[in-house]
Design an enzyme around this catalytic site. Sequence first.
Site, PDB file in Angstrom:
ATOM      1  N   LYS A   1     112.018  29.925  38.178  1.00 48.02           N
ATOM      2  CA  LYS A   1     112.269  29.255  39.494  1.00 48.02           C
ATOM      3  C   LYS A   1     113.433  29.520  40.238  1.00 48.02           C
ATOM      4  CE  LYS A   1     108.437  27.194  38.376  1.00 48.02           C
ATOM      5  NZ  LYS A   1     108.008  26.199  37.867  1.00 48.02           N
TER       6      LYS A   1
HETATM    7  C1  PLP Z   1     107.325  25.240  36.991  1.00 46.54           C
HETATM    8  C2  PLP Z   1     106.283  24.159  37.295  1.00 46.54           C
HETATM    9  C3  PLP Z   1     105.991  22.882  36.889  1.00 46.54           C
HETATM   10  C4  PLP Z   1     106.421  22.878  35.486  1.00 46.54           C
HETATM   11  O1  PLP Z   1     107.975  22.864  35.324  1.00 46.54           O
HETATM   12  P1  PLP Z   1     108.605  23.025  33.804  1.00 46.54           P
HETATM   13  O2  PLP Z   1     109.943  22.990  33.960  1.00 46.54           O
HETATM   14  O3  PLP Z   1     108.044  24.418  33.496  1.00 46.54           O
HETATM   15  O4  PLP Z   1     108.006  21.888  32.838  1.00 46.54           O
HETATM   16  C5  PLP Z   1     105.221  22.149  37.408  1.00 46.54           C
HETATM   17  N1  PLP Z   1     104.714  22.315  38.561  1.00 46.54           N
HETATM   18  C6  PLP Z   1     104.743  23.345  39.139  1.00 46.54           C
HETATM   19  C7  PLP Z   1     103.982  23.433  40.431  1.00 46.54           C
HETATM   20  C8  PLP Z   1     105.560  24.500  38.650  1.00 46.54           C
HETATM   21  O5  PLP Z   1     105.616  25.652  39.107  1.00 46.54           O
END
Ligand code: PLP
EC number: 2.6.1.92
Length: 399
Positions: A197
């Site tokens: 991210k």
């Molecule tokens: C990465 C992601 C999540 C989950 O986040 P984590 O920190 O990995 O638990 C939820 N929704 C979307 C759309 C994502 O890309």
Amino acid sequence: MINEKIALYGGEPIRNSYLPYGKQWIDEEDIKSVKAALQSDFLTTGPILSKFEEKIARYVKVKHAVAFSSGTAALHAACFAAGIKKGDEVITTPMTFAATSNCILYMGGIPVFADINPQTYNISSKSVKSLITNKTKAIITVDFTGQPAEYEELVSIAEDHGIIIIGDAAHALGASYKGKSVGSITDMTMFSFHPVKHITTGEGGIITTDDDEFYQQLIDFRTHGITRDAKRLMNKGESWYYEMHELGFNYRMTDIQAALGLSQINKLQKFIEIRRNYADRYNKAFKDIDEIIIPFQHEDSNSSWHLYIIRLNINMLKTDRDEIFKALQKENIGVNVHYIPVYLHPYYQELGYEKGLCPQAESVFQEIITLPLFPAMSDNDLDDVIKAVKKVIAYYSFN
Ligand SMILES: *Cc1c(COP(=O)(O)O)cnc(C)c1O
């Protein structure tokens, strides 16, 4: 276009080393920041965590931010704070990571999948409107690839029906909609700090909100549903005394993680600029290739470009998405597919969701490929992706 032999059929691959689709950027400043946290008095829930939360709250311009051990934990907490209970319906998009709708199931709620807008791939507000019932408790939006959802319409639907909107903005830190920061538009908004991210804490997530009651619920849920706040205790006790009021979890983020997050925030603006610049360059490289549909951007939204997704004009190609995917992998380009519509996963099929539920999402899914996009990739890496895509598309084109 020149027709070169592709690596899938024994040609030279465009590059010798594999380029992933996403990856973190960690520098000396990050390492220094984490080291200082390790040498401090608190490894968890100390002053660095509060500082990180304040910084995120200020960045998206809201009153509160509550950090969690993951984005998924943060979504779970948001569903708890929204009061989602057994049998409540929550409308969301299938074009997302499973965590977006899993958090509804954690609370005993029923995910109701709205179809997507075939232009933006975001949840269609028209579809949402048609699915509202008297059991609808909330809407969970996703800013797919970093492009904000149709918030004006969605917020007005929510207001009309007195329901809560939770934003899954795991893709959209730094994005804005009609000049407003994502994170300040919905009742609660989640950001994820997974390494792919915009910024990372290893694992981690956060909820931003302007609402004091949601804030209190989020704080309690993160620590077992326990409070030490004298004003809220049901019985009187000594200073050690605390009470558990709700069934919460241990979903805390450590100070070590927050220290990494704090130093990553300093680079966020630069990260977003590089992402926007790379997306621009992809757009320019592909816009005149008829076999490729570049990502449509709505004029109301300013994406922060977590993902760059091309859609294939399948009618103009001699093969399907899966072979093009394989061919690009053989060129050592780490392409990906985001996402299989959530309800097509065996677990959801078992719950009774049927194929054909969201035709737009299912047909887009068949034709999309995610190209590598992350700030730590070089100009050369970007050029390799462009070359590989052009080579593979030329090979399979009818033209
Ligand atoms: C990465 C992601 C999540 C989950 O986040 P984590 O920190 O990995 O638990 C939820 N929704 C979307 C759309 C994502 O890309």
